[in-house]
Design a protein around this motif. Structure first.
Motif, PDB file in Angstrom:
ATOM      1  N   SER A  55      -9.290  -1.108  -1.844  1.00 43.55           N
ATOM      2  CA  SER A  55      -8.491  -1.236  -3.056  1.00 43.55           C
ATOM      3  C   SER A  55      -7.924  -2.649  -3.188  1.00 43.55           C
ATOM      4  O   SER A  55      -7.869  -3.410  -2.230  1.00 43.55           O
ATOM      5  N   ILE A  56      -7.519  -2.976  -4.406  1.00 44.26           N
ATOM      6  CA  ILE A  56      -6.853  -4.235  -4.714  1.00 44.26           C
ATOM      7  C   ILE A  56      -5.496  -3.882  -5.296  1.00 44.26           C
ATOM      8  O   ILE A  56      -5.398  -3.022  -6.176  1.00 44.26           O
ATOM      9  N   GLU A  57      -4.435  -4.513  -4.809  1.00 44.46           N
ATOM     10  CA  GLU A  57      -3.096  -4.260  -5.328  1.00 44.46           C
ATOM     11  C   GLU A  57      -2.556  -5.498  -6.017  1.00 44.46           C
ATOM     12  O   GLU A  57      -2.746  -6.615  -5.549  1.00 44.46           O
ATOM     13  N   VAL A  58      -1.891  -5.281  -7.151  1.00 45.51           N
ATOM     14  CA  VAL A  58      -1.250  -6.354  -7.903  1.00 45.51           C
ATOM     15  C   VAL A  58       0.233  -6.033  -7.970  1.00 45.51           C
ATOM     16  O   VAL A  58       0.627  -4.993  -8.508  1.00 45.51           O
ATOM     17  N   ASP A  59       1.058  -6.897  -7.406  1.00 47.84           N
ATOM     18  CA  ASP A  59       2.504  -6.705  -7.384  1.00 47.84           C
ATOM     19  C   ASP A  59       3.107  -7.437  -8.585  1.00 47.84           C
ATOM     20  O   ASP A  59       2.962  -8.652  -8.717  1.00 47.84           O
ATOM     21  N   ARG A  64       7.050  -2.580  -9.421  1.00 50.39           N
ATOM     22  CA  ARG A  64       5.806  -1.881  -9.752  1.00 50.39           C
ATOM     23  C   ARG A  64       4.632  -2.562  -9.080  1.00 50.39           C
ATOM     24  O   ARG A  64       4.544  -3.785  -9.046  1.00 50.39           O
ATOM     25  N   ILE A  65       3.725  -1.748  -8.538  1.00 49.23           N
ATOM     26  CA  ILE A  65       2.488  -2.235  -7.948  1.00 49.23           C
ATOM     27  C   ILE A  65       1.345  -1.467  -8.593  1.00 49.23           C
ATOM     28  O   ILE A  65       1.381  -0.239  -8.670  1.00 49.23           O
ATOM     29  N   LEU A  66       0.364  -2.190  -9.066  1.00 46.42           N
ATOM     30  CA  LEU A  66      -0.823  -1.581  -9.664  1.00 46.42           C
ATOM     31  C   LEU A  66      -1.924  -1.595  -8.612  1.00 46.42           C
ATOM     32  O   LEU A  66      -2.236  -2.646  -8.047  1.00 46.42           O
TER      33      LEU A  66
END
Length: 77
Positions: A55-59, A64-66
Motif C-alpha cells: 500500500s501507499i499512504e498519504v498523510d 487524516r491518512i489516505l
C-alpha cells in the motif's frame, strides 16, 4: 523564481494537470501551458503498486491518512 515542473489536481475539471510552475507565498502557480496527465498519472501509480505489491499512504497533516492498497484478482473473478 525558478520554474519547476509540478503536478496538481484541478477541482474544477476533476483532472490531474502538469506543467511549469513557480512557488509564491506557499502557493504553487502554473506558468504557461498545462497538460492533462490524468490517465498517465493513474496508470503510473497502478503500475508502481502492482510492482511493489504494497500500500501507499498519504498523510494530509491534519490527522487524516489516505491509504491506497492493491487487490490483484484473476480475470473473471
Amino acid at each position: 523564481m525558478k520554474n519547476t515542473i509540478s503536478v496538481g489536481y484541478s477541482t474544477l475539471s476533476g483532472r490531474i494537470m502538469a506543467g511549469y510552475s513557480t512557488q509564491e507565498a506557499n502557493t504553487t502557480r502554473f506558468t504557461g501551458k498545462k497538460y492533462d496527465v490524468t490517465d498517465e498519472a493513474v496508470t503510473a501509480v497502478a503500475r508502481k503498486m502492482l510492482h511493489r505489491e504494497e500500500s501507499i499512504e498519504v498523510d494530509f497533516g491534519d490527522g487524516r491518512i489516505l491509504r491506497f492498497s492493491v487487490d490483484i484478482v484473476s480475470p473473471g473473478s
